[in-house]
Scaffold this active site. Structure first.
Site, PDB file in Angstrom:
ATOM      1  CG  HIS A 278     -58.985  -4.485  62.553  1.00 32.58           C
ATOM      2  ND1 HIS A 278     -59.684  -5.379  63.275  1.00 32.58           N
ATOM      3  CD2 HIS A 278     -59.696  -3.367  62.120  1.00 32.58           C
ATOM      4  CE1 HIS A 278     -60.845  -4.572  63.700  1.00 32.58           C
ATOM      5  NE2 HIS A 278     -60.786  -3.377  62.969  1.00 32.58           N
ATOM      6  CD  GLU A 279     -58.775  -0.241  59.971  1.00 37.16           C
ATOM      7  OE1 GLU A 279     -59.585  -0.048  59.186  1.00 37.16           O
ATOM      8  OE2 GLU A 279     -58.624  -0.324  61.079  1.00 37.16           O
ATOM      9  CG  HIS A 282     -63.132  -2.774  58.777  1.00 35.47           C
ATOM     10  ND1 HIS A 282     -64.394  -3.482  59.181  1.00 35.47           N
ATOM     11  CD2 HIS A 282     -62.526  -2.275  59.731  1.00 35.47           C
ATOM     12  CE1 HIS A 282     -64.227  -3.450  60.513  1.00 35.47           C
ATOM     13  NE2 HIS A 282     -62.985  -2.555  60.815  1.00 35.47           N
ATOM     14  CD  GLU A 358     -64.686  -2.272  63.807  1.00 35.35           C
ATOM     15  OE1 GLU A 358     -63.526  -2.882  63.918  1.00 35.35           O
ATOM     16  OE2 GLU A 358     -64.896  -1.431  63.069  1.00 35.35           O
TER      17      GLU A 358
HETATM   18 ZN    ZN Z   1     -62.176  -1.914  62.373  1.00 28.24          ZN
END
Ligand code: ZN
Length: 423
Positions: A278-279, A282, A358
């Site tokens: 997930h990171e 980003h 997100e």
């Molecule tokens: Zn996030």
């Protein structure tokens, strides 16, 4: 007139506070929409009765504190103007400054100190609250140390900005907002660049992952996403909190992914890999840069509006607020108040953008790791460890949530899982 304005401001604040108390404690219904009942997003399927009750209680109080604290700042700055305190700070600064250049730093110090002391009870309540609910385990001295670092970093940052700002106001009363904005572009980029290497280490220690076996797995995943290995860090948070977190910070060669050691200690490897993916999303999708671009665009509009609103307020209530001229540093509380109001007003929009990023990061992560069980259980653990509200009330979502609610996030993962099974 001055007294009347002060009383009205305090009354308005109290009414506002009462409204949110009523909204959060009596109006908002924590019940899930029935279609979510019994799904993996339903907190009663992964929290026990006590955890459920605590998370409801804790979030209600936290939400109330959130809604009380920003307008409290506005009230504070407004009263600092009305009562003549701002004028008094300026007079003290003039009397005690040996050189003229010291007037603004001294004035800024008194104003910052006053704001810090008045808002301290709210920060302390917030700290005590998270200790009571066993989220924070930070000792008071350690918390106070962080508070003092905050104070000085804040003071130092404004010490750079304020003298330049008022110089621009004097030199160019009609265009200062534009020149100020132009200067803020390199300043913002520079601060973002320094944040992970200069500012963050003042609070905590950052180092490469300690668990080497896990590090190998994470770096293999990072390699898949083309992220250089030296950009992944662990930070010691276990002495301060039970909550878990991971984030992306910094720009250019200082860009990095940081994992709290609590996350590494409490989750299984598969769960950590999902959080990490997930990171990485980003990082790979450059959300930080989009964030900075959005912030800069909004701040141009914000500074223009501040310029208009400051002039308007001084023409209309200059006498009452003891400001005869916008270009006098005495008007700084008005500047802070307007900036804070504009930030609050724009937060629903910036939160919306953040929630979209997100959601994209969650999608990227589940497609990359392809392990919905680990993904869903990692979110459930996140909700448990932070006692976070799975289904927050609407106003809370709009003003506070930079991430989609856990209800949305888990049910999206569940949909992915169902789709995967049927394919
Ligand atoms: Zn996030």
């Amino acid at each position: 007139m001055v007294r009347k304005m002060g009383v009205y401001a305090v009354l308005a604040y109290c009414l506002y506070g009462l409204f949110f108390y009523w909204y959060l404690f009596h109006f908002a219904d924590p019940k899930l929409p029935f279609e979510y009942e019994g799904t993996k997003a339903d907190p009663s399927t992964f929290l026990n009765g006590r955890e459920l009750m605590l998370s409801q209680e804790y979030s209600k109080i936290r939400n109330l504190l959130f809604f009380l604290s920003t307008p409290f700042e506005w009230l504070l700055y407004f009263l600092v103007l009305l009562t003549g305190l701002s004028k008094a700070f300026k007079n003290w600064a003039e009397q005690s400054a040996k050189y003229k250049v010291l007037i603004t730093p001294i004035y800024l110090f008194w104003l910052s100190l006053c704001a810090y002391i008045v808002t301290f009870p709210l920060s302390y309540i917030s700290y005590k609250l998270s200790k009571t609910y066993h989220i924070s385990i930070q000792t008071f001295p350690s918390w106070m140390k962080d508070e003092l670092i905050d104070f000085w970093i804040n003071y130092g940052t404004w010490l750079i900005i304020v003298p330049v700002l008022y110089l621009l106001m004097r030199k160019s009363p009609k265009r200062w907002w534009l020149y100020g904005w132009l200067l803020s572009v390199p300043f913002t980029l520079f601060m973002m660049f320094l944040q992970p290497v200069i500012i963050d280490p003042l609070y905590n220690d950052f180092y490469p992952l300690k668990n080497k076996e896990l590090e190998t797995k994470i770096l293999a995943l990072a390699d898949k996403a083309n992220i250089p290995a030296e950009h992944v860090f662990e930070v010691n948070m276990a002495e301060e909190t039970n909550a878990m977190n991971a984030y992306v910070t910094g720009i250019g060669s200082n860009a990095r992914i940081v994992l709290w050691d609590t996350t590494l200690n409490k989750l299984t490897d598969d769960q950590i890999l999902f959080i990490m993916a997930h990171e990485m999303a980003h990082y790979v999708e450059k959300h930080i840069y989009w964030g900075i671009a959005g912030y800069l665009a909004l701040s141009l509009l914000g500074l223009y509006l501040t310029y208009r609103l400051m002039n308007w307020a001084v023409v209309r209530w200059g006498n009452e607020m003891k400001i005869t001229d916008v270009r006098d540093v005495k008007s700084l509380p008005l500047f802070f108040m307007i900036i804070s109001m504009l930030l609050f007003a724009s937060s629903p929009f910036s939160n919306l953008v953040s929630r979209y990023q997100e959601m994209r990061a969650d999608t990227y992560a589940i497609e990359m790791t392809n392990n919905p069980d680990a993904a869903i259980s990692s979110f459930q653990e996140l909700a448990r460890s932070g006692l976070s509200q799975v289904n927050p009330p609407l106003f809370v979502k709009i003003f506070r949530y930079t991430h989609p609610s856990m209800l949305d996030r888990i049910s999206r993962l569940e949909e992915f899982q169902i789709k995967q099974r049927t394919d």
